[in-house]
Enzyme design. Structure first.
Site, mmCIF file in Angstrom:
data_model
loop_
_atom_site.group_PDB
_atom_site.id
_atom_site.type_symbol
_atom_site.label_atom_id
_atom_site.label_comp_id
_atom_site.label_asym_id
_atom_site.label_seq_id
_atom_site.Cartn_x
_atom_site.Cartn_y
_atom_site.Cartn_z
ATOM 1 N N SER A 112 9.252 7.250 1.817
ATOM 2 C CA SER A 112 7.923 6.745 2.156
ATOM 3 C C SER A 112 7.642 6.747 3.649
ATOM 4 O O SER A 112 6.484 6.703 4.055
ATOM 5 C CB SER A 112 7.755 5.317 1.609
ATOM 6 N N THR A 175 5.101 2.303 4.556
ATOM 7 C CA THR A 175 3.711 2.784 4.503
ATOM 8 C C THR A 175 2.803 2.050 5.471
ATOM 9 O O THR A 175 2.192 2.681 6.345
ATOM 10 C CB THR A 175 3.167 2.704 3.069
ATOM 11 N N PHE A 290 1.829 -13.629 2.245
ATOM 12 C CA PHE A 290 1.993 -14.487 1.076
ATOM 13 C C PHE A 290 3.435 -14.675 0.608
ATOM 14 O O PHE A 290 3.686 -15.507 -0.251
ATOM 15 C CB PHE A 290 1.149 -13.941 -0.080
ATOM 16 N N ASP A 306 -0.632 -16.807 -5.042
ATOM 17 C CA ASP A 306 -0.840 -15.483 -4.442
ATOM 18 C C ASP A 306 -2.023 -14.769 -5.089
ATOM 19 O O ASP A 306 -2.105 -14.703 -6.322
ATOM 20 C CB ASP A 306 0.412 -14.609 -4.613
ATOM 21 N N GLU A 332 -2.285 -0.330 -0.086
ATOM 22 C CA GLU A 332 -1.091 0.242 -0.709
ATOM 23 C C GLU A 332 -0.661 -0.536 -1.945
ATOM 24 O O GLU A 332 -0.434 -1.758 -1.883
ATOM 25 C CB GLU A 332 0.083 0.254 0.284
ATOM 26 N N HIS A 341 12.241 2.202 -8.707
ATOM 27 C CA HIS A 341 13.605 2.183 -8.173
ATOM 28 C C HIS A 341 14.525 1.338 -9.053
ATOM 29 O O HIS A 341 15.724 1.617 -9.172
ATOM 30 C CB HIS A 341 13.622 1.653 -6.744
ATOM 31 N N ASP A 378 2.421 8.938 -2.265
ATOM 32 C CA ASP A 378 3.225 9.501 -1.182
ATOM 33 C C ASP A 378 4.308 10.430 -1.722
ATOM 34 O O ASP A 378 4.640 11.444 -1.122
ATOM 35 C CB ASP A 378 3.826 8.392 -0.310
#
Length: 531
Positions: A112, A175, A290, A306, A332, A341, A378
């Protein structure tokens, strides 16, 4: 031989049963012909918007490859009690679509940091480096000096526009960091992460650059712990040592940011109630952090503490759009990537659906004739959609066609990752496993601690002024230059004098101006003749 016969029989049965899932109207050829005619006419009626873009809304789905995009479309429909495949995502409504090549200068498959430097700064670079060209080397501070490159966020700010970043990760993550920082390592979040040798050579951490490099109007995401002195208790998790401040230089960057904004209406918030109390109409600056690190996944987010990515996107736009010169906003969906991941397809797809909802909010709050909206990923992940599932079958479920080992497998799988579960040459038996839960980890073909990225091209979608520039197959660094040209920011200012074509009010104003000039010329000519 018997196994092959059983597999063939299952396939034939699958084909026979699969046809039963079609909707009645879809069995009529005219249904498809009519749909195609409407789509064709829409394409024929499309007019190119050649306005100068006043605003740029740039939505980046981290790790949102084509498979993720498609599977999220199906999930979004299924969450609305539809079969899902025919669902129209907000992203699907963008008329101009292209592909971007994602490789970095040194690797076939990028991360990224390298990709962000490409699409934000217009220059391809090496893995793990942000805001620097390929002459810089990963982790080597000395190679950073003189090789810094600036981003379109800075180009927009230099042109007088308001700028902002919204992310579901920490604001120091690759990013968002690339929009304002220059670093030989994407991992230098705070000064505690910068090696002594790099400090001696003059390199600074990403968090400190957040305050120094660009005057950013709106900063929303996570990352509190990188902003405060070591051992500072977090306001939300005071007993959690992992959430405490990381800085060894004893600087409190949050307090420094507040001091820098004296004389302006600037708000720092860390919870939803304070965030909701921020009035965009009289706010000049907003920093909202946050979480100590990355934000929580959408499916695990506490809505009382949040805000969602839809809410943060809306707040950012309402603050930035007060500038008569326009704005640039990077949004993003960063945790799509982090879910992948971890091999958690459920989380990745729900994050993508939330991201698509944020895009819808962005379109709702802006005008297409003056706002260029670009959506892209990306990079991708080794994420597959396979197995001949029936129409409308849960995207998180299992293929009705089993493997030749007579065991089921899921529709969604990974090429590598933590889900590798083969023991003694045998796959796990999923017959009694619920694969539709948020914690389920998809099976992978190769064992890795974390799923890697993959290297196929990613989609680029655009609408608004000069959106037709985003088509074909291009290098990823082209994106920054195309956005800059459309908005007349950065080095290429050839588009500055282009007359607007899709703003009725401005066109009428322009026509009125021409009439006024003509009348004035006529009056002057008459007076000259009378003298």
């Amino acid at each position: 031989m018997e196994v092959r016969k059983a597999a063939l029989s299952a396939l034939l049965l699958l084909v026979a049963l699969g046809s039963c899932g079609a909707k009645v109207e879809e069995e009529n050829p005219e249904f498809w012909r009519s749909q195609a005619r409407k789509t064709l006419q829409s394409a024929l009626d499309r007019k190119l918007n050649t306005n100068v873009a006043k605003n740029i809304l740039f939505f980046l789905g981290d790790g949102m490859g084509i498979t993720t995009y498609t599977a999220a479309r199906i999930l979004k429909g299924q969450l609305q009690n539809q079969t899902g495949e025919e669902t129209v995502m907000t992203m699907d409504t963008f008329p101009h679509v292209g592909l971007a090549k994602t490789y970095s200068v040194d690797f076939q498959i990028a991360d990224s940091a390298a990709t962000a430097t490409a699409y934000l700064c217009g220059v391809k670079t090496n893995l793990n480096t942000i805001g620097v060209n390929a002459a810089a080397r990963n982790g080597i501070c000395k190679t950073q000096k003189g090789n810094e490159v600036t981003s379109i966020l800075k180009w927009a700010k230099d042109a007088g526009k308001s700028v902002g970043i919204v992310t579901s990760t920490r604001v120091q993550h690759a990013t968002p960091a690339t929009s304002y920082a220059h670093s030989a390592s994407r991992k230098w979040y705070s000064d505690a992460d910068v090696p002594a040798g790099a400090k001696k050579d003059g390199c600074t951490d990403i968090s400190s650059q957040l305050l120094k490099n660009v005057d950013i109007d709106v900063i929303i995401g996570g990352g509190r712990k990188y902003m405060t002195p070591q051992y500072t208790k977090d306001p939300e998790y005071p007993t959690d040592f992992s959430a405490r401040g990381k800085r060894k230089d004893k600087r409190n960057l949050i307090e420094e940011w507040k001091s820098m904004k004296r004389g302006k209406v600037a708000h720092y918030v860390w919870n939803k109630s304070d965030f909701d109390a921020v009035n965009p109409e009289n706010t000049d600056y907003l920093m909202a952090l946050f979480e100590p690190g990355d934000l929580r996944f959408e499916e695990e987010r506490d809505p009382k503490m949040d805000p969602s990515i839809v809410e943060t996107t809306e707040k950012a736009i309402r603050i930035l759009q007060k500038n008569p010169k326009g704005f640039f906003l990077l949004v993003e969906g960063g945790r799509i990537d982090q879910a992948h991941h971890a091999g958690r397809g459920y989380m990745a797809l729900h994050e993508t659906v939330a991201f698509d909802n944020a895009i819808a909010k962005g379109l709702e709050l802006t005008k297409e004739h003056e706002t260029l909206t670009v959506v892209m990923a990306d990079h991708s992940h080794p994420f597959t959609l396979n197995g001949f599932p029936f129409r409308g079958q849960s995207i998180l479920g299992k293929s009705p066609l089993w493997g030749i080992d007579m065991l089921p497998y899921t529709t969604l799988m990974y090429g590598n990752g933590p889900g590798y579960k083969i023991r003694n040459g045998t796959r796990p038996d999923l017959r009694n496993v619920n694969t539709k839960t948020k914690d389920y980890v998809q099976v992978s073909a190769a064992p890795t601690e974390s799923t890697t990225h993959s290297g196929e091209d990613v989609a680029v979608l655009a609408r608004g002024p000069m959106a037709h520039l985003f088509q074909g197959v291009n290098e990823q660094n082209y994106i920054a230059h195309a956005m800059g040209y459309a908005a007349c920011v950065g080095a290429d200012l050839r588009h500055c004098q282009t007359q607007p074509t899709h703003d009725p009010d401005r066109n009428r104003a322009g026509a009125a101006a021409h009439v006024s000039v003509a009348l004035l010329f006529s009056l002057l000519l008459t007076l000259t003749l009378l003298m």
